[in-house]
Design an enzyme around this catalytic site. Structure first.
Site, PDB file in Angstrom:
ATOM      1  N   HIS A  78      -2.622   0.076   7.059  1.00 36.07           N
ATOM      2  CA  HIS A  78      -3.680  -0.900   7.718  1.00 36.07           C
ATOM      3  C   HIS A  78      -3.207  -2.477   8.147  1.00 36.07           C
ATOM      4  CE1 HIS A  78      -7.148   2.090   7.648  1.00 36.07           C
ATOM      5  NE2 HIS A  78      -6.026   2.599   6.832  1.00 36.07           N
TER       6      HIS A  78
ATOM      7  N   GLY B 114       1.541  -7.034  13.168  1.00 37.87           N
ATOM      8  CA  GLY B 114       2.050  -5.914  12.357  1.00 37.87           C
ATOM      9  C   GLY B 114       1.846  -6.229  10.862  1.00 37.87           C
TER      10      GLY B 114
ATOM     11  N   ASP C 179       2.418  -8.406   8.580  1.00 37.85           N
ATOM     12  CA  ASP C 179       2.383  -9.828   8.354  1.00 37.85           C
ATOM     13  C   ASP C 179       1.570 -10.361   7.524  1.00 37.85           C
ATOM     14  OD1 ASP C 179       0.230  -9.464   9.898  1.00 37.85           O
ATOM     15  OD2 ASP C 179       0.174 -10.573  11.342  1.00 37.85           O
TER      16      ASP C 179
ATOM     17  N   SER D 223      -0.053  12.872   0.774  1.00 38.51           N
ATOM     18  CA  SER D 223       0.201  14.010  -0.694  1.00 38.51           C
ATOM     19  C   SER D 223      -0.495  13.198  -1.860  1.00 38.51           C
ATOM     20  CB  SER D 223       1.721  14.005  -0.562  1.00 38.51           C
ATOM     21  OG  SER D 223       1.857  15.060  -1.902  1.00 38.51           O
TER      22      SER D 223
ATOM     23  N   ASP E 251      -4.898  16.583  -0.818  1.00 42.95           N
ATOM     24  CA  ASP E 251      -4.352  17.805  -1.301  1.00 42.95           C
ATOM     25  C   ASP E 251      -4.813  17.972  -3.127  1.00 42.95           C
ATOM     26  OD1 ASP E 251      -2.523  16.231  -3.079  1.00 42.95           O
ATOM     27  OD2 ASP E 251      -0.633  16.791  -2.170  1.00 42.95           O
TER      28      ASP E 251
ATOM     29  N   THR F  36      -2.970  17.930  -5.620  1.00 43.59           N
ATOM     30  CA  THR F  36      -2.101  17.006  -6.721  1.00 43.59           C
ATOM     31  C   THR F  36      -1.954  15.544  -6.227  1.00 43.59           C
ATOM     32  OG1 THR F  36      -0.233  17.772  -5.145  1.00 43.59           O
ATOM     33  CG2 THR F  36      -0.756  19.367  -7.163  1.00 43.59           C
TER      34      THR F  36
END
Ligand code: CA
Ligand code: CA
Length: 356
Positions: free
Chosen positions: A71, A86, A88, A196, A213, A215
């Site tokens: 983000h 970006g 920063d 994941s 997921d 796990t």
């Protein structure tokens, strides 16, 4: 508040000079690095492992640390067309502004928790976001060891709204947005390996902590298997970017559903099921790229040797969750057959939420 942080840390911006990498430097405590400037990150490491990640765990704060890298970094435009710097640290420096954006809803709790650590250690917000993300990911079994480059300026501007993809965005919209900052659709899939070790906390706050997921503390390929299973029920209220999930307690984002079945990305998605090592190496490569969006990496110092080596996961082969089989798969890659997988033994169980 944001201005205050800037003033407090403005001095850091000009103080970074890349020293030549030589032989190993002893930082004390049995720890060595290639570049002496990196020794300063060990106290940060020890502090956040103990006091932010609850003893080096891959739980909620580690998940949020990885999420925060996205983000912060994704809020950019190629050639600065519409602003956004970006990776920063703007999401911390201007947390009051950026966490009011819909895509960052709920991240104010994360930024509030992270800011004091950056201030206490006198490191730039941009560096801290990427460092915490790399350390958080390393806490997950089978996790990646992400590159960490230090030396980002602490001067940033608040990003404009609307740059971070949302779970209800179409694949077309997400791919166009990501191509703006130099990521191909296939690289978007590689970045989504992060799911994941992720859970949602803000799409539906009534089921906060529901993972993507079964796990969520293990950086394995289960996400890529389970996201291709036919959805049967909503875990949350079915709104705001949620679609049907195959397992009770597991949360499926509409964007993951769309990208997993899109003709441009379905084969990359499916290919990651069969190779944990490929998933890790591709994730490390795209995350290295994400961490320097808006930065000149030649001006940064490689302090990757401060990032812990993740513990190996016990099971490295993907399998169908209990009660599921090939019959439940919605294969989307036309070029390659779906891999042959075993089914995990045991009764069908609900996936528990991830909450610290
Ligand atoms: Ca940013
Ligand atoms: Ca997992």
């Amino acid at each position: 508040m944001a201005v205050q942080y800037l003033l407090a840390l403005a001095a850091i911006a000009t103080s970074v000079v890349a020293a030549p990498a030589t032989s190993q430097v002893n930082c004390g405590g049995g720890r060595t690095v290639k570049n002496a400037a990196c020794c300063a990150w060990f106290p940060v490491l020890d502090d956040i492992q103990e006091n932010l990640f609850s003893g080096a765990t891959c739980m909620e704060e580690a998940h949020e640390a990885v999420r925060l890298t996205f983000h912060d970094a994704l809020a950019a435009q190629r050639e600065g067309k519409f602003g956004g710097g970006g990776a920063d640290g703007s999401i911390l420096a201007f947390s009051d502004i950026e966490t009011s954006f819909q895509a960052n809803f709920g991240l104010e709790f994360t930024t509030e928790g992270f800011i004091p650590f950056a201030l206490a250690h006198n490191v730039s917000f941009g560096d801290f976001v990427q460092f915490a993300g790399a350390v958080g990911a390393s806490n997950c079994l089978g996790g990646p060891r992400l590159q960490f480059l230090a030396g980002r300026s602490n001067i940033s501007q608040p990003s404009p709204d609307g740059l971070v993809p949302e779970p209800f965005d179409s694949a077309d919209k997400i791919f166009a947005r990501m191509e703006d900052i130099g990521f191909s659709p296939v690289e978007v899939v590689d970045l989504l390996s992060a799911h994941s070790v992720s859970a949602q906390y803000e799409v539906d706050t009534d089921v906060a902590g529901s993972p993507f997921d079964s796990t969520p503390s293990i950086f394995d390929t289960q996400f890529f298997v389970e996201s291709l299973l036919k959805g049967t029920a909503f875990t949350g209220n079915g709104q705001g970017g949620e679609v049907l999930s195959p397992i009770p307690g597991e949360f499926r984002l509409q964007s993951d559903f769309a990208i997993s079945r899109d003709t441009r990305t379905a084969c990359e998605w499916q290919s990651l099921i069969s190779s944990h090592s490929t998933m890790v190496s591709k994730f490390e490569a795209v995350m290295a790229k994400l961490a320097v969006v808006g930065q000149d990496p030649r001006k940064l110092i490689d302090c990757s040797d401060v990032i812990p080596v993740p513990a190996t996961a016990k099971v490295q082969v993907a399998a169908f969750p209990p009660g599921k089989s090939r019959a439940d798969v919605e294969p989307a890659c036309a070029a390659t057959p779906f891999p042959s997988l075993a089914t995990m033994p045991g009764p069908v169980t609900s996936v528990a939420p991830v909450l610290d």
